[in-house]
Design a protein around this motif. Structure first.
Motif, PDB file in Angstrom:
ATOM      1  N   ILE A 280       0.840  -1.205   0.000  1.00  0.00           N
ATOM      2  CA  ILE A 280       0.000   0.000   0.000  1.00  0.00           C
ATOM      3  C   ILE A 280       0.873   1.253   0.000  1.00  0.00           C
ATOM      4  N   GLY A 281       1.905   1.266   0.839  1.00  0.00           N
ATOM      5  CA  GLY A 281       2.779   2.434   0.936  1.00  0.00           C
ATOM      6  C   GLY A 281       4.236   2.026   0.898  1.00  0.00           C
ATOM      7  N   PRO A 282       4.784   1.763  -0.281  1.00  0.00           N
ATOM      8  CA  PRO A 282       6.180   1.334  -0.382  1.00  0.00           C
ATOM      9  C   PRO A 282       7.145   2.408   0.129  1.00  0.00           C
ATOM     10  N   VAL A 283       8.312   1.959   0.569  1.00  0.00           N
ATOM     11  CA  VAL A 283       9.315   2.883   1.089  1.00  0.00           C
ATOM     12  C   VAL A 283      10.283   3.277  -0.024  1.00  0.00           C
TER      13      VAL A 283
ATOM     14  N   HIS B 281      14.686   6.452   2.704  1.00  0.00           N
ATOM     15  CA  HIS B 281      14.305   7.848   2.910  1.00  0.00           C
ATOM     16  C   HIS B 281      12.944   7.942   3.615  1.00  0.00           C
ATOM     17  N   ASP B 282      12.783   9.011   4.423  1.00  0.00           N
ATOM     18  CA  ASP B 282      11.516   9.275   5.128  1.00  0.00           C
ATOM     19  C   ASP B 282      11.026   8.032   5.861  1.00  0.00           C
ATOM     20  N   ILE B 283      11.942   7.385   6.565  1.00  0.00           N
ATOM     21  CA  ILE B 283      11.640   6.099   7.190  1.00  0.00           C
ATOM     22  C   ILE B 283      11.276   6.246   8.670  1.00  0.00           C
ATOM     23  N   ILE B 284      11.504   7.437   9.217  1.00  0.00           N
ATOM     24  CA  ILE B 284      11.143   7.698  10.608  1.00  0.00           C
ATOM     25  C   ILE B 284      10.606   9.126  10.679  1.00  0.00           C
ATOM     26  N   THR B 285       9.514   9.320  11.404  1.00  0.00           N
ATOM     27  CA  THR B 285       8.854  10.629  11.420  1.00  0.00           C
ATOM     28  C   THR B 285       9.529  11.572  12.418  1.00  0.00           C
ATOM     29  N   GLU B 286       9.200  12.849  12.274  1.00  0.00           N
ATOM     30  CA  GLU B 286       9.739  13.864  13.175  1.00  0.00           C
ATOM     31  C   GLU B 286       9.312  13.586  14.618  1.00  0.00           C
ATOM     32  N   LYS B 287       8.030  13.223  14.813  1.00  0.00           N
ATOM     33  CA  LYS B 287       7.538  12.942  16.161  1.00  0.00           C
ATOM     34  C   LYS B 287       8.254  11.735  16.768  1.00  0.00           C
ATOM     35  N   GLU B 288       8.500  10.709  15.956  1.00  0.00           N
ATOM     36  CA  GLU B 288       9.196   9.523  16.458  1.00  0.00           C
ATOM     37  C   GLU B 288      10.621   9.871  16.875  1.00  0.00           C
ATOM     38  N   MET B 289      11.292  10.676  16.078  1.00  0.00           N
ATOM     39  CA  MET B 289      12.667  11.061  16.415  1.00  0.00           C
ATOM     40  C   MET B 289      12.712  11.858  17.713  1.00  0.00           C
ATOM     41  N   GLU B 290      11.785  12.766  17.865  1.00  0.00           N
ATOM     42  CA  GLU B 290      11.758  13.580  19.083  1.00  0.00           C
ATOM     43  C   GLU B 290      11.460  12.722  20.311  1.00  0.00           C
ATOM     44  N   LYS B 291      10.569  11.749  20.166  1.00  0.00           N
ATOM     45  CA  LYS B 291      10.250  10.872  21.285  1.00  0.00           C
ATOM     46  C   LYS B 291      11.459  10.012  21.667  1.00  0.00           C
ATOM     47  N   VAL B 292      12.182   9.504  20.672  1.00  0.00           N
ATOM     48  CA  VAL B 292      13.375   8.698  20.956  1.00  0.00           C
ATOM     49  C   VAL B 292      14.415   9.540  21.683  1.00  0.00           C
TER      50      VAL B 292
ATOM     51  N   THR C  84      23.469  -4.385  10.399  1.00  0.00           N
ATOM     52  CA  THR C  84      23.377  -3.112  11.125  1.00  0.00           C
ATOM     53  C   THR C  84      22.337  -2.220  10.448  1.00  0.00           C
ATOM     54  N   TRP C  85      21.458  -1.654  11.272  1.00  0.00           N
ATOM     55  CA  TRP C  85      20.477  -0.648  10.816  1.00  0.00           C
ATOM     56  C   TRP C  85      20.787   0.642  11.564  1.00  0.00           C
ATOM     57  N   LEU C  86      20.974   1.748  10.826  1.00  0.00           N
ATOM     58  CA  LEU C  86      21.399   3.008  11.428  1.00  0.00           C
ATOM     59  C   LEU C  86      20.470   4.140  10.998  1.00  0.00           C
ATOM     60  N   PHE C  87      19.752   4.728  11.994  1.00  0.00           N
ATOM     61  CA  PHE C  87      18.908   5.897  11.747  1.00  0.00           C
ATOM     62  C   PHE C  87      19.744   7.169  11.904  1.00  0.00           C
TER      63      PHE C  87
ATOM     64  N   VAL D 238      28.872   7.975   3.577  1.00  0.00           N
ATOM     65  CA  VAL D 238      27.419   8.162   3.661  1.00  0.00           C
ATOM     66  C   VAL D 238      27.160   9.361   4.567  1.00  0.00           C
ATOM     67  N   LYS D 239      26.544  10.399   4.011  1.00  0.00           N
ATOM     68  CA  LYS D 239      26.303  11.619   4.771  1.00  0.00           C
ATOM     69  C   LYS D 239      25.026  11.502   5.611  1.00  0.00           C
ATOM     70  N   PRO D 240      25.014  12.102   6.799  1.00  0.00           N
ATOM     71  CA  PRO D 240      23.797  12.083   7.630  1.00  0.00           C
ATOM     72  C   PRO D 240      22.676  12.879   6.959  1.00  0.00           C
ATOM     73  N   MET D 241      21.501  12.295   6.897  1.00  0.00           N
ATOM     74  CA  MET D 241      20.318  12.980   6.382  1.00  0.00           C
ATOM     75  C   MET D 241      19.165  12.668   7.328  1.00  0.00           C
ATOM     76  N   LYS D 242      18.636  13.679   7.944  1.00  0.00           N
ATOM     77  CA  LYS D 242      17.599  13.498   8.952  1.00  0.00           C
ATOM     78  C   LYS D 242      16.410  12.748   8.372  1.00  0.00           C
ATOM     79  N   GLY D 243      15.935  11.748   9.148  1.00  0.00           N
ATOM     80  CA  GLY D 243      14.768  10.985   8.736  1.00  0.00           C
ATOM     81  C   GLY D 243      15.080   9.801   7.848  1.00  0.00           C
ATOM     82  N   THR D 244      16.366   9.577   7.562  1.00  0.00           N
ATOM     83  CA  THR D 244      16.747   8.426   6.734  1.00  0.00           C
ATOM     84  C   THR D 244      17.417   7.360   7.598  1.00  0.00           C
ATOM     85  N   ALA D 245      17.622   6.187   6.999  1.00  0.00           N
ATOM     86  CA  ALA D 245      18.334   5.112   7.674  1.00  0.00           C
ATOM     87  C   ALA D 245      19.162   4.361   6.641  1.00  0.00           C
TER      88      ALA D 245
END
Length: 586
Positions: A353-356, A371-382, A504-507, A527-534
């Motif tokens: 339904i919603g491929p990544v 890309h766009d694999i974790i939301t802003e709210k999830e990151m803030e909660k973590v 290894t999975w890295l957010f 690999v450069k850091p990009m917010k919301g990616t893994a």
């Protein structure tokens, strides 16, 4: 093998073959040389020599086949028993004599393999010489040559038939016999414990009889007369291994003695794969530990001067170049193979339904970014959950397998840490950051993130480590390291009981203004850091062997604040999700 399984096997054997005593069976499952086991098989299992005789009752044939299956089962159990048993070879000369005969058999087998390869090459060479002369003549006047019908026929025959035979010959693997023999004999080989035991025995003899390292290294032991055929000398590698054995026990006295001997032989011009800077590193530290500061300083000065001459391995320079963006540039052909795609995780219902969004960052090893694999709210909660418990980053002690805080010192290749329980020095990597661990039960967000990782990778995260959250401070970094435990770290992750780190999975949970890339020093990837990616990669091949091209590092943060969280996925639970391969690189 459990006692219940072993007893059941013995009862089964005695039922099938009453003439086969339990004492005989016991001898068949010990580590006897192969030739003894073959004699035992012929004596007690004549059924294995059976050949079908025309006219005999077919029922006999069936009974024979059943007997053969039973015998094969028993022999297989015996092999499993022998492979799991350990004889402590170094404790008995009697046991070690069998190893000499085993090695002699292997040398004979190796020579047979060499002869077979030489014979094959000689056949290919003769064919090439014959065709070289023929084609040289034929190409002088091709039409005239082919005008002779025999030449035309033979050309068709060669290309259609004979070149195929040459191809088969070239592709024929002559190593099967040697590899089979080596595989059979390997079950009787000594292991790391035996090698360490033999090394400690040498150190014990050195102390008891007050022998200096030169005497042992040259083989001139008391009572050994000149001209003896079995007099043996020690190489730089041998001396270095003795020193490392002592070092692993924090025995700095013997470390100094044997590293000094290794250095002496290097200075005398002996060729060796052991680098002088490595020896000096061990030597300077072992001397320092004994309080001889001036001598330690002299060794350190020599080490630094040697490094200045360019003998130092270039990994640190490569790491720094990659951090500056001066890494390996892929060829256009390789770059074209790196694609972006929408990924449904093997038709997972949720991702149909919603491929990544999936992007190839590198091909060997395969590094994938989502890309766009974790939301802003999830990151803030973590981050919110992690902040109160952030503490100095921990690493896995490769000897004890225990996660511990790193206490660093400057070293040639790696930093070292002290085991807080034993006080021993162990190898580690530099890490300048603070981290926290979050379990799935602590908050629904953590549980949801874990499930997402499992759904996308197809790997079971129940045996994975908890989600680790790290925040890198000023100049925060993690120098080159492997995520998986190597063969020289047999107890890595032992306390977890879940096997090695398979993946290894890295957010990335923040953008970094400058610096902070994840670089792979063996292959030149950055690999450069990009917010919301893994990013995701496998640390192990399907065979379970470590992929050494995954050696990586976190570059220092030049400007900004770097937040990451990672999931180390382990082997247990992946048996059917990622089946093992038949070769090391599978």
């Amino acid at each position: 093998m459990s006692s219940r399984w072993r007893c059941s096997s013995i009862i089964c054997a005695l039922t099938l073959y009453p003439q086969f005593s339990s004492a005989d069976l016991h001898s068949s499952v010990t580590n006897e040389p192969l030739r003894k086991r073959e004699e035992l098989t012929k004596q007690h299992f004549p059924i294995l020599q059976y050949r079908r005789i025309p006219g005999r009752n077919s029922c006999l044939s069936k009974r024979v086949k059943m007997g053969v299956r039973s015998v094969c089962c028993i022999l297989l159990i015996s092999l499993l028993k022998s492979s799991s048993a350990h004889n402590d070879f170094f404790t008995s000369i009697g046991h070690m004599t069998d190893l000499l005969y085993t090695e002699k058999d292997l040398v004979t087998s190796l020579k047979d393999y060499i002869k077979a390869e030489e014979s094959k090459l000689e056949q290919v060479k003769q064919w090439a010489e014959k065709l070289d002369a023929l084609t040289a003549t034929a190409t002088q006047d091709p039409e005239g040559f082919l005008g002779h019908p025999v030449n035309a026929f033979k050309l068709m025959k060669r290309l259609n038939t004979e070149w195929g035979e040459v191809e088969d010959l070239v592709l024929k693997d002559m190593s099967d016999g040697f590899i089979s023999n080596l595989t059979i004999q390997r079950q009787y080989f000594p292991n790391d414990e035996d090698q360490t035991g033999a090394a400690k025995a040498l150190l014990r003899l050195q102390d008891t009889y007050q022998l200096d390292t030169q005497t042992i290294s040259s083989g001139d032991l008391p009572g050994v007369t000149t001209g003896l055929p079995f007099k043996s000398t020690m190489t730089v590698e041998d001396c270095f291994e003795l020193g490392k054995t002592a070092y692993s026990d924090a025995d700095y006295y013997h470390t100094e003695l044997w590293m000094s001997q290794a250095l002496k032989q290097l200075d005398e011009g002996e060729e060796s794969s052991v680098e002088i800077v490595t020896v000096l590193d061990y030597l300077s530290y072992s001397v320092y530990q004994q309080g001889e500061l001036e001598i330690a300083l002299d060794h350190t000065k020599r080490l630094l001067s040697t490094v200045g001459k360019g003998e130092y391995l270039p990994e640190k320079r490569k790491y720094e170049q990659l951090c500056r963006g001066q890494g390996v540039r892929m060829s256009p052909r390789r770059q074209r193979r790196l694609l972006c795609r929408y990924y449904n995780s093997n038709r997972h219902p949720f991702y149909i339904i919603g491929p990544v969004k999936q992007e190839d960052e590198w091909d060997r090893p395969r590094i994938i970014r989502y890309h766009d694999i974790i939301t802003e709210k999830e990151m803030e909660k973590v981050k919110e959950l992690a902040k109160p418990r952030l503490r100095r980053a921990t690493i896995s002690n490769p000897i004890t397998g225990v996660l511990e805080t790193a206490q660093y010192r400057i070293s040639k290749r790696r930093a070292t840490v002290h085991d807080p329980q034993t006080g021993k020095l162990t190898t580690a990597q530099y890490r300048v950051s603070k981290s926290a661990w979050l379990a799935a039960y602590e908050h629904p967000v953590v549980d949801r993130i874990n499930q997402r990782i499992e759904d996308i990778t197809g790997l079971d995260v129940k045996t994975a480590e908890e989600l680790q959250v790290a925040n890198y401070g000023v100049g925060g970094q993690y120098e080159p390291h492997f995520d998986f435990g190597r063969k020289d770290e047999p107890d890595a992750f032992k306390e977890l009981g879940t096997g090695n780190r398979i993946a290894t999975w890295l957010f990335y949970m923040s953008d970094v203004a400058a610096g902070g890339a994840t670089v792979f020093t063996e292959v030149g990837a950055a690999v450069k850091p990009m917010k919301g990616t893994a990013v995701f990669w496998y640390n192990l091949f399907p065979s379970g062997e470590g992929d050494y091209s995954t050696r990586h590092a976190a570059c220092p943060v030049l400007l900004g604040n770097k937040w990451v969280s990672n999931k180390w996925i382990h082997e247990r639970g992946q048996e059917f999700r990622r089946p093992c391969g038949l070769t090391e690189a599978d």
